[in-house]
Design a protein around this motif. Structure first.
Motif, short mmCIF file in Angstrom:
data_model
loop_
_atom_site.label_atom_id
_atom_site.label_comp_id
_atom_site.label_asym_id
_atom_site.label_seq_id
_atom_site.Cartn_x
_atom_site.Cartn_y
_atom_site.Cartn_z
N PHE A 543 0.91 -1.33 0.04
CA PHE A 543 0.00 -0.07 0.01
C PHE A 543 0.68 1.32 0.07
N GLU A 544 0.14 2.42 -0.39
CA GLU A 544 0.94 3.70 -0.34
C GLU A 544 -0.12 4.84 -0.02
N LEU A 545 0.10 5.42 1.12
CA LEU A 545 -0.92 6.50 1.53
C LEU A 545 -0.06 7.76 1.58
N GLU A 546 -0.72 8.78 0.85
CA GLU A 546 -0.11 10.04 0.67
C GLU A 546 -1.03 10.98 1.31
N ILE A 547 -0.26 11.89 2.02
CA ILE A 547 -1.01 12.84 3.02
C ILE A 547 -0.20 14.21 2.62
N TYR A 548 -1.17 15.45 2.84
CA TYR A 548 -0.70 16.70 2.48
C TYR A 548 -0.23 17.27 3.81
N ASP A 549 0.83 18.40 3.77
CA ASP A 549 1.19 19.07 4.68
C ASP A 549 1.46 18.17 6.08
N CYS A 550 2.33 17.28 5.71
CA CYS A 550 2.78 16.31 6.95
C CYS A 550 3.42 16.86 8.04
N PRO A 551 3.07 16.81 9.42
CA PRO A 551 3.63 17.63 10.54
C PRO A 551 4.90 16.93 10.74
N SER A 552 5.76 17.40 11.35
CA SER A 552 7.17 16.70 12.08
C SER A 552 6.58 15.69 13.11
N TYR A 553 7.11 14.52 13.05
CA TYR A 553 6.87 13.46 14.01
C TYR A 553 7.90 12.79 14.10
N ALA A 554 7.74 11.80 15.12
CA ALA A 554 9.05 11.05 15.63
C ALA A 554 8.65 9.62 15.10
N THR A 555 7.52 8.94 15.24
CA THR A 555 7.06 7.52 14.92
C THR A 555 5.97 7.53 13.67
N ALA A 556 5.81 6.50 12.83
CA ALA A 556 4.73 6.39 12.17
C ALA A 556 4.29 5.02 12.13
N GLU A 557 2.98 4.78 12.30
CA GLU A 557 2.49 3.42 12.23
C GLU A 557 1.11 3.40 11.46
N VAL A 558 0.89 2.30 10.96
CA VAL A 558 -0.33 1.81 10.04
C VAL A 558 -1.11 0.90 10.75
N VAL A 559 -2.23 0.89 10.76
CA VAL A 559 -3.27 -0.07 11.50
C VAL A 559 -4.40 -0.32 10.46
N ALA A 560 -4.49 -1.58 10.62
CA ALA A 560 -5.51 -2.12 9.44
C ALA A 560 -6.97 -2.85 10.31
N MET A 561 -8.09 -2.44 9.62
CA MET A 561 -9.09 -3.17 10.16
C MET A 561 -10.07 -3.59 9.05
N ALA A 562 -10.85 -4.57 9.15
CA ALA A 562 -11.67 -4.92 8.18
C ALA A 562 -13.00 -3.66 7.87
N TRP A 563 -13.35 -3.58 6.62
CA TRP A 563 -14.34 -2.73 6.11
C TRP A 563 -15.20 -3.35 5.49
#
Length: 563
Positions: A543-563
């Protein structure tokens, strides 16, 4: 779908009576339907490969009267079906074709209505991406936005069914970036500006008529300079130079309308109604101070539809039904089903004589209280974008060991420094099973920057607590990295694996991905979402997630759930 599921789906489909086929093509079929004498409603059948189920799920969470009020969605073997209310009226393109250009005051009011629709839509995390005169209905109470075949989740993956994965739109009204780059919420602002220009001039701004459109827009006798300036700013080539939000555009329209009223006086209601082709009976009502009400969703329809679909609710998970404007009391549904010859295989002893999960279709008050007390938001965090929207993430836990809650509702409220509410919206989550944690990232707000944001859990309704517990589908997300930045756009990539299917399954064929950014202290500072096609059990999909105006951050995580 297995044979049993197919039979259930066909039963749902056959319950509706088709009054008229409104449109038919490669993107599906649109019909006017009724059910058990209730309606009419609009039903869209979209080919499975072209259906953006996430958009319709998000749309169902909006109560904005200028957007379709979704009644139900369900799966067929070859298509996805959605049913929503019918708004009687005429398309804006037909209005202009018949009446010609509209007076500025009328055009401003209809554009203001559309801003209300787009503001709510963006608050649900959806971009329309095809706002055009053909997709606007002018009804007795103003403008309504329809046709979501081109819509996309904000920050979501492009629709692979479209050429090059890029959303298209109506030429002359769609923003330039929809054809050569990545669309964004301000793409809808561009379309709103072009629709306003069309109403003011009566000229479609397509390639063949662009010179005539520009010339008509400069006619100060028809288009006040202040209004033209609003159109021009909304339709600037670069998205960053347009109005940041639909609410900001609405404020500019209000300023123009107030100025016009001061100079010209208010246009009479009867005059406006006549130009819009309103029926004489409605004009008489307005002249007497009676506001015609938009037809709501009938209680009869909600109960009747639920009765017919009782066999699919819960165990099958094939339909998501939402009532609008009021909560429907389902007590007595068991007898209604029995009298209609229906049955509910997964419910034992369904009856209307008061009940509990062991012996009825609905939960008791004690069980509702216990389910509500078991739901807890264990963490949350948020930040505000340059355009004033709140990007948040939260984790909802179900601490019960025996109660499942279907589609819990979270209320997000923003307040100013004095404690006054600046926005309040609700978000429906997926089914949450005993002991499960759901992490959810999304957007909220209306462009007004809050000082604080609160998250609260609505008390479940009795029909949201099924008579038996289940197990959630289990996903694993790996290799999440920031893969690059380009201008205001930042990409995060990774892989999602379906470790094991659950009782809720993944009926939409999609997986909801929530991106959560944290600071050095581990606190959530940003949330966003996207979707991918669900892989087969034991398999992975990138997958690829694109976001605008990303803030400064220390860590990034992605969580998945059924939809």
């Amino acid at each position: 779908m297995n044979n049993e599921q197919v039979m259930h789906a066909m039963g749902i489909d056959d319950a509706y009576r088709v009054e008229r086929v409104l449109a038919q093509g490669r993107n599906g079929t649109t019909e006017r339907v009724t059910i058990e004498g209730a309606g009419p409603f609009i039903r869209k059948k979209i080919p499975s490969s072209r259906a953006n189920r996430a958009v319709w799920a998000a749309l169902a969470s909006s109560s904005c009267a200028r957007l379709p009020q979704v009644i139900a969605t369900y799966e067929m073997p070859d298509c996805f079906a959605t049913v929503y209310d019918d708004v009687p009226g005429e398309s804006l393109s037909a209005v202009i074709e018949r009446a010609g250009a509209l007076p500025a005051q009328d055009a401003l009011q209809l554009a203001r209505d559309l801003c209300e629709a787009v503001s709510s839509l963006h608050g649900c995390g959806v971009m329309h991406l095809d706002i055009s005169p053909a997709n606007v209905i002018v009804a007795a109470d103003g403008a309504h936005l329809i046709d979501f075949g081109n819509a996309q989740m904000i920050g979501g993956q492009p629709d692979a069914a479209k050429p090059h994965g890029r959303p298209r739109g109506t030429w002359g009204f769609a923003a330039p970036e929809q054809f050569f780059s990545k669309p964004e919420p301000r793409s809808d602002i561009y379309a709103l500006g072009r629709v306003l220009g069309y109403m003011l001039t009566g000229v479609s701004p397509d390639e063949d008529n662009l010179a005539a459109y520009d010339s008509a827009l400069e006619d100060e006798g028809a288009v006040p300079p202040r209004v033209r300036a609003v159109v021009e700013r909304a339709t600037v080539f670069g998205p960053n130079e347009r109005y940041g939000t639909a609410d900001e555009l609405a404020r500019a329209l209000d300023a123009c309308a107030n100025r016009a009223a001061d100079v010209q006086g208010d246009i009479s209601v009867e005059s406006r109604a006549a130009r819009m082709g309103e029926p004489p009976s409605l004009r008489v009502q307005r002249s007497q101070g009676v506001q015609p009400r938009r037809k709501g969703i009938s209680r009869t329809f909600a109960i009747g539809a639920l009765a017919m679909l009782a066999v699919t609710l819960g165990g099958m998970g094939l339909i998501y039904l939402r009532t609008i404007s009021q909560r429907v009391d389902l007590r007595g549904l068991g007898d209604f089903v029995a009298s209609a010859g229906g049955n509910a295989p997964h419910v034992k002893g369904a009856s209307s004589g008061g009940g509990n999960l062991g012996g009825g279709l609905y939960a008791s008050e004690d069980e509702i209280d216990r389910a509500h007390e078991s739901l807890e938001i264990s963490e949350n965090g948020w930040s505000v974008t340059d355009s004033g929207y709140v990007m948040y993430a939260l984790t909802l836990e179900n601490k019960s060991d025996d109660l499942t809650v279907e589609y819990p509702e979270i209320v997000i409220t923003g307040r100013d420094k004095n404690g006054a509410v600046v926005f309040s919206t609700s978000q429906i989550l997926n089914v949450i099973h005993p002991g499960q944690r759901l992490t959810y990232g999304c957007q909220a707000g209306n462009g007004k920057v809050p000082a604080t944001v609160e998250f609260s859990i609505m008390r479940p309704q009795d029909y949201q607590i099924p008579p038996m517990s289940g197990k959630a589908a289990e996903f694993e997300v790996s290799n999440v990295v920031e893969s690059g930045s380009s201008g205001q756009l930042t990409s995060f990539t990774g892989e999602v694996t379906l470790v094991g299917g659950g009782s809720d399954d993944v009926q939409t064929g999609q997986v909801w991905l929530s991106l959560v950014l944290r600071d050095d202290a581990g606190e959530i500072i940003y949330g966003e979402n996207g979707f991918v096609t669900c892989p087969a059990e034991g398999e992975s999909i990138p997958f690829e997630l694109e976001i605008y105006d990303c803030p400064s951050y220390a860590t990034a995580e992605v969580v998945a759930m059924a939809w």
